[in-house]
Design an enzyme around this catalytic site. Structure first.
Site, PDB file in Angstrom:
ATOM      1  N   SER A 181       0.866  -1.180   0.000  1.00  0.00           N
ATOM      2  CA  SER A 181       0.000   0.000   0.000  1.00  0.00           C
ATOM      3  C   SER A 181       0.905   1.233   0.000  1.00  0.00           C
ATOM      4  O   SER A 181       2.105   1.128   0.306  1.00  0.00           O
ATOM      5  CB  SER A 181      -0.879   0.009   1.255  1.00  0.00           C
ATOM      6  OG  SER A 181      -0.066   0.192   2.408  1.00  0.00           O
ATOM      7  N   ASP A 207      -0.698  -1.577  -4.246  1.00  0.00           N
ATOM      8  CA  ASP A 207      -2.093  -1.828  -3.879  1.00  0.00           C
ATOM      9  C   ASP A 207      -2.824  -0.479  -3.744  1.00  0.00           C
ATOM     10  O   ASP A 207      -2.331   0.423  -3.054  1.00  0.00           O
ATOM     11  CB  ASP A 207      -2.086  -2.579  -2.532  1.00  0.00           C
ATOM     12  CG  ASP A 207      -3.434  -3.143  -2.165  1.00  0.00           C
ATOM     13  OD1 ASP A 207      -4.245  -3.408  -3.063  1.00  0.00           O
ATOM     14  OD2 ASP A 207      -3.668  -3.337  -0.944  1.00  0.00           O
ATOM     15  N   HIS A 208      -3.966  -0.335  -4.377  1.00  0.00           N
ATOM     16  CA  HIS A 208      -4.768   0.899  -4.305  1.00  0.00           C
ATOM     17  C   HIS A 208      -3.945   2.163  -4.555  1.00  0.00           C
ATOM     18  O   HIS A 208      -3.946   3.101  -3.745  1.00  0.00           O
ATOM     19  CB  HIS A 208      -5.473   1.019  -2.944  1.00  0.00           C
ATOM     20  CG  HIS A 208      -6.525  -0.012  -2.745  1.00  0.00           C
ATOM     21  ND1 HIS A 208      -7.755   0.058  -3.352  1.00  0.00           N
ATOM     22  CD2 HIS A 208      -6.508  -1.166  -2.046  1.00  0.00           C
ATOM     23  CE1 HIS A 208      -8.461  -1.005  -3.025  1.00  0.00           C
ATOM     24  NE2 HIS A 208      -7.730  -1.773  -2.242  1.00  0.00           N
ATOM     25  N   ASP A 230      -6.334   2.769  -8.413  1.00  0.00           N
ATOM     26  CA  ASP A 230      -7.663   2.793  -7.813  1.00  0.00           C
ATOM     27  C   ASP A 230      -8.334   4.124  -8.136  1.00  0.00           C
ATOM     28  O   ASP A 230      -8.189   5.106  -7.409  1.00  0.00           O
ATOM     29  CB  ASP A 230      -7.555   2.586  -6.297  1.00  0.00           C
ATOM     30  CG  ASP A 230      -8.921   2.568  -5.632  1.00  0.00           C
ATOM     31  OD1 ASP A 230      -9.929   2.838  -6.319  1.00  0.00           O
ATOM     32  OD2 ASP A 230      -8.980   2.300  -4.418  1.00  0.00           O
ATOM     33  N   HIS A 270     -10.889  -8.182  -3.267  1.00  0.00           N
ATOM     34  CA  HIS A 270     -10.202  -7.510  -2.154  1.00  0.00           C
ATOM     35  C   HIS A 270     -10.880  -7.927  -0.847  1.00  0.00           C
ATOM     36  O   HIS A 270     -11.956  -8.509  -0.856  1.00  0.00           O
ATOM     37  CB  HIS A 270     -10.291  -5.990  -2.329  1.00  0.00           C
ATOM     38  CG  HIS A 270      -9.325  -5.461  -3.329  1.00  0.00           C
ATOM     39  ND1 HIS A 270      -8.273  -4.657  -2.994  1.00  0.00           N
ATOM     40  CD2 HIS A 270      -9.234  -5.653  -4.668  1.00  0.00           C
ATOM     41  CE1 HIS A 270      -7.578  -4.356  -4.081  1.00  0.00           C
ATOM     42  NE2 HIS A 270      -8.137  -4.947  -5.108  1.00  0.00           N
ATOM     43  N   GLY A 297      -9.888 -10.078   1.552  1.00  0.00           N
ATOM     44  CA  GLY A 297      -9.903 -11.543   1.686  1.00  0.00           C
ATOM     45  C   GLY A 297      -9.960 -12.050   3.120  1.00  0.00           C
ATOM     46  O   GLY A 297     -10.206 -13.231   3.346  1.00  0.00           O
ATOM     47  N   ASN A 336      -6.893 -10.797  -2.298  1.00  0.00           N
ATOM     48  CA  ASN A 336      -5.992  -9.989  -1.469  1.00  0.00           C
ATOM     49  C   ASN A 336      -6.200 -10.264   0.017  1.00  0.00           C
ATOM     50  O   ASN A 336      -7.340 -10.219   0.501  1.00  0.00           O
ATOM     51  CB  ASN A 336      -6.271  -8.501  -1.691  1.00  0.00           C
ATOM     52  CG  ASN A 336      -5.922  -8.040  -3.083  1.00  0.00           C
ATOM     53  OD1 ASN A 336      -5.541  -8.835  -3.939  1.00  0.00           O
ATOM     54  ND2 ASN A 336      -6.040  -6.747  -3.309  1.00  0.00           N
TER      55      ASN A 336
END
Ligand code: 13P
Length: 287
Positions: A49, A84-85, A105, A207, A209, A229
């Protein structure tokens, strides 16, 4: 060598299993995920992230650490290093730093702007043999103690974004990051089915998870999810194992205060969690 996630996810979608994205937060996390992937002969995606990127000293530091570990730990399974994102600027920074995959994202933008920005990034990423994930329908989660409901993506918007040249698509189907509230209604399989019908071969991403019941995970894979994820669950098991270490007074024994010893139970807990997920997702032996 890092690889893009394109091939591993195409194979996963065709083979009806999913590849895990495990978010990394430090050296121990990274090592635990890589060692488990190798032991399970499974492809893997390391998720970073923007916050974790800052925490670990920047994207270049992460690229250096991961590449060094691939060599130093003799990792031969396919490994993708994925933002991520990502924001648009975060994506550009990771492309520059040597990541092999990014997620843009743009789900909080109006769809037209999401499409425009995704298109620009697709062009840049393709020239570098990297992969790109886009998102439609924002994924809820906890903010200031309030757990937002996961948005359900519009299948037509999913088709629009899937056709932009992206490699995999995160579509909200009622999933959220972090812990699910007691009154969570579960994944919307009706939406997932409609999205998969519109997007065909496109690998879909789930996403959030952590905490989804196993039968729902399996059904989601059956309906086209090829990447799942996981972040919170590794954080929870790491913290629980570390707490146990201190509660047992291990830090007071011998050289128990040595960081290598302090962090060992947490690292093992991550390995156990990752192995469990790889077995559930069906990626063991698929490297
Ligand atoms: P969890 O934190 O719920 O496991 O979700 C992880 C995730 O989706 C990262 O993008």
């Amino acid at each position: 060598m890092l690889v893009s996630a394109t091939e591993m996810l195409k194979k996963a979608k065709a083979g009806h299993y999913a590849v895990g994205q495990f978010n990394i937060n430090n050296l121990e996390w990274t090592k635990a995920v890589l060692l488990t992937a190798q032991a399970c002969n499974s492809p893997v995606i390391l998720g970073v992230s923007e916050g974790a990127g800052k925490y670990m000293g920047g994207y270049k530091a992460i690229v250096g650490m991961v590449n060094g570990m691939l060599e130093g730990l003799s990792i031969t399974v396919p490994v993708a290093l994925h933002l991520d994102h990502g924001s648009y600027d975060g994506c550009m920074a990771c492309i520059e730093a040597g990541f092999s995959s990014i997620m843009f994202d743009g789900s909080h933008y109006p769809i037209e702007e999401n499409v425009e920005k995704t298109k620009e990034l697709v062009k840049i990423v393709k020239a570098k043999n990297m992969s790109i994930e886009a998102e439609v329908g924002s994924i809820g989660g906890e903010e200031d103690g309030v757990i937002g409901k996961g948005e359900v993506a519009d299948p037509k918007e999913c088709k629009l974004v899937a056709d932009l040249g992206i490699d995999f698509l995160a579509a909200g189907i009622g999933n959220i990051h972090g812990k699910y509230p007691d009154n969570w209604e579960g994944l919307s399989f009706e939406a997932l089915d409609a999205i998969q019908k519109e997007t065909g071969d496109m690998p879909l991403v789930l996403h959030g998870g952590t905490g989804i019941p196993e039968d729902q995970i399996k059904k989601a894979i059956d309906l086209g999810v090829a990447k799942i994820n996981v972040n919170t669950e590794c954080q929870l098991t790491f913290t629980a194992a570390t707490r146990k270490y201190f509660e047992a007074g291990k830090d007071l024994e011998g050289k128990g205060f040595d960081p290598r010893k302090v962090l060992a139970p947490g690292s093992q807990a991550i390995q156990d969690t990752v192995k469990e997920k790889m077995e559930l997702f069906g990626s063991v032996g698929k490297a």
